[in-house]
Motif scaffolding. Sequence first.
Motif, mmCIF file in Angstrom:
data_model
loop_
_atom_site.group_PDB
_atom_site.id
_atom_site.type_symbol
_atom_site.label_atom_id
_atom_site.label_comp_id
_atom_site.label_asym_id
_atom_site.label_seq_id
_atom_site.Cartn_x
_atom_site.Cartn_y
_atom_site.Cartn_z
ATOM 1 N N ASP A 1 12.160 -11.773 43.009
ATOM 2 C CA ASP A 1 11.845 -10.432 43.486
ATOM 3 C C ASP A 1 10.433 -10.074 43.027
ATOM 4 O O ASP A 1 10.222 -9.739 41.867
ATOM 5 N N ALA A 2 9.467 -10.177 43.935
ATOM 6 C CA ALA A 2 8.077 -9.901 43.575
ATOM 7 C C ALA A 2 7.888 -8.463 43.127
ATOM 8 O O ALA A 2 7.003 -8.163 42.319
ATOM 9 N N GLY A 3 8.730 -7.558 43.632
ATOM 10 C CA GLY A 3 8.596 -6.150 43.280
ATOM 11 C C GLY A 3 8.952 -5.827 41.846
ATOM 12 O O GLY A 3 8.599 -4.750 41.344
ATOM 13 N N SER A 4 9.639 -6.754 41.172
ATOM 14 C CA SER A 4 10.052 -6.493 39.782
ATOM 15 C C SER A 4 9.195 -7.219 38.749
ATOM 16 O O SER A 4 9.441 -7.100 37.551
ATOM 17 N N LEU A 5 8.194 -7.967 39.213
ATOM 18 C CA LEU A 5 7.395 -8.777 38.290
ATOM 19 C C LEU A 5 6.386 -7.941 37.524
ATOM 20 O O LEU A 5 5.950 -6.874 37.968
ATOM 21 N N GLU A 6 5.992 -8.461 36.357
ATOM 22 C CA GLU A 6 4.932 -7.862 35.549
ATOM 23 C C GLU A 6 3.818 -8.886 35.372
ATOM 24 O O GLU A 6 4.010 -10.081 35.631
ATOM 25 N N PRO A 7 2.619 -8.461 34.965
ATOM 26 C CA PRO A 7 1.511 -9.414 34.775
ATOM 27 C C PRO A 7 1.889 -10.499 33.777
ATOM 28 O O PRO A 7 2.469 -10.216 32.724
ATOM 29 N N MET A 8 1.542 -11.741 34.121
ATOM 30 C CA MET A 8 1.927 -12.898 33.316
ATOM 31 C C MET A 8 0.692 -13.616 32.795
ATOM 32 O O MET A 8 -0.406 -13.510 33.356
ATOM 33 N N ILE A 9 0.885 -14.394 31.717
ATOM 34 C CA ILE A 9 -0.201 -15.156 31.131
ATOM 35 C C ILE A 9 0.360 -16.454 30.548
ATOM 36 O O ILE A 9 1.453 -16.468 29.973
ATOM 37 N N ALA A 10 -0.365 -17.567 30.751
ATOM 38 C CA ALA A 10 0.022 -18.854 30.156
ATOM 39 C C ALA A 10 -0.748 -19.048 28.865
ATOM 40 O O ALA A 10 -1.970 -18.876 28.830
ATOM 41 N N VAL A 11 -0.047 -19.403 27.803
ATOM 42 C CA VAL A 11 -0.659 -19.576 26.494
ATOM 43 C C VAL A 11 -0.794 -21.061 26.197
ATOM 44 O O VAL A 11 -0.077 -21.892 26.759
ATOM 45 N N PRO A 12 -1.726 -21.430 25.321
ATOM 46 C CA PRO A 12 -1.874 -22.848 24.970
ATOM 47 C C PRO A 12 -0.563 -23.393 24.414
ATOM 48 O O PRO A 12 0.181 -22.656 23.757
ATOM 49 N N PRO A 13 -0.260 -24.680 24.701
ATOM 50 C CA PRO A 13 -1.164 -25.678 25.254
ATOM 51 C C PRO A 13 -0.874 -26.073 26.703
ATOM 52 O O PRO A 13 -1.375 -27.094 27.162
ATOM 53 N N ALA A 14 -0.065 -25.282 27.446
ATOM 54 C CA ALA A 14 0.329 -25.737 28.781
ATOM 55 C C ALA A 14 0.456 -24.572 29.748
ATOM 56 O O ALA A 14 0.804 -23.455 29.345
ATOM 57 N N PRO A 15 0.208 -24.812 31.041
ATOM 58 C CA PRO A 15 0.368 -23.761 32.046
ATOM 59 C C PRO A 15 1.813 -23.278 32.191
ATOM 60 O O PRO A 15 2.053 -22.232 32.792
ATOM 61 N N THR A 16 2.757 -24.056 31.671
ATOM 62 C CA THR A 16 4.164 -23.675 31.762
ATOM 63 C C THR A 16 4.631 -22.837 30.566
ATOM 64 O O THR A 16 5.775 -22.388 30.543
ATOM 65 N N SER A 17 3.750 -22.628 29.596
ATOM 66 C CA SER A 17 4.077 -21.772 28.439
ATOM 67 C C SER A 17 3.668 -20.349 28.788
ATOM 68 O O SER A 17 2.558 -19.910 28.474
#
Length: 391
Positions: free
Chosen positions: A237-253
């Motif tokens: 649900d795109a309407g419920s999302l909040e700003p996200m950020i990837a932390v080191p060491p991987a784009p999946t974190s």
Amino acid sequence: MNFFYQSLAQASSLPNVVAGQDIKLKPDLILGHDGTWPKVLTAWKNSGYKLTDQAKVMVTLDHAYPAPSISDRMFHQELYQLGKEKDLKLYTHGEGVLHQVLAEEETLSPGMIIVGADGHVATAGAFGVLAFSLSAEQLITPLETGYFTLIVPELVNITIENNPRANISARDIALKILGTLSGEIKGKAVALSGSYFEQASMDSKMALCNLLPEGGAVTAFIIPTPEKGEGLDFTIDAGSLEPMIAVPPAPTSVLPVKNLEGRNITVAIIGGCSAGRLEDMKVCASVLEGKTIHPQVTLIITPASRTVANQMDELGLSTILRSSGAVIMPPGCGPCPGKHFGLLSPWDKAITTTIRNSPGRIGSEDAEIYLASPLTVAQSALRGKISEPRQ
């Protein structure tokens, strides 16, 4: 059969295909750039650069242009000569990063098959293209024979519904997928659909498809309507999302930006293949207009293409960005590959719209790299701290 398997069956001249099957595909286009093609040329020499008449080849200089080293310049000259001899389609005058130039210069259509020696050729999936990444050595087979072998991957269907809030971009949606579904999409093809795409711009669609290979997706592409029942199914649900950020060491974190609110940064980077399109530049300029970036922050902006750079000039965006203290690089990859245009020191903490945050990606292995949306990066550059963009 659904769109994915039907397209593979057609491209391999088979009545049908199933996951796990070895098939022989004829690509409509073979892609490359100066980041991987030095290795391609080394391997290709073994056959004296044999090139089948069936191969249509496109190569850009975007990772190291203008040349930051003597060896890079020597490769440029070698490529010029080979391109002339083999009639390769070369982009060697700063036209921009491969994936953006492809979208601007080629006619892309659903079901088209593309291969390339790059990890993010799936960007073309925004047009319904099925694009597969090959190693430099693997690319030799389609160059010489006009075909490549694919083990048909399983399929994951991700339906994205509803419109996001104003502070949410396609990058936030992509990061959400990487953070929550990377285990499910790894080694699989990802079909994207849903009501979100009814309002999403092509720039946003490209940004979304561009990042999913960082979660291990074999390819990612957008289809008009959901096709559930073949493979795994997920809904966001795109309407419920909040700003996200990837932390080191991987784009999946991946975490919500609010969890890192207030963490100091020294470098901010916006642009390249992931977020260097006009939509991104407009967002950045809207944040920075009439303001000055934080004195401890270096803000580096890289238009994805010459066309984007020209549009920025025409709309006055370049002046706004430079006046804020940002530095605008030539069109291309910018600092992302870690070759030039803004390398990081051991003491740098960078928030970027690039595609990878592994140690040493943009310079020192001790630097910290955080991946976020253009809006989050621009607002963080103003404050000198990681900042959640408000509604």
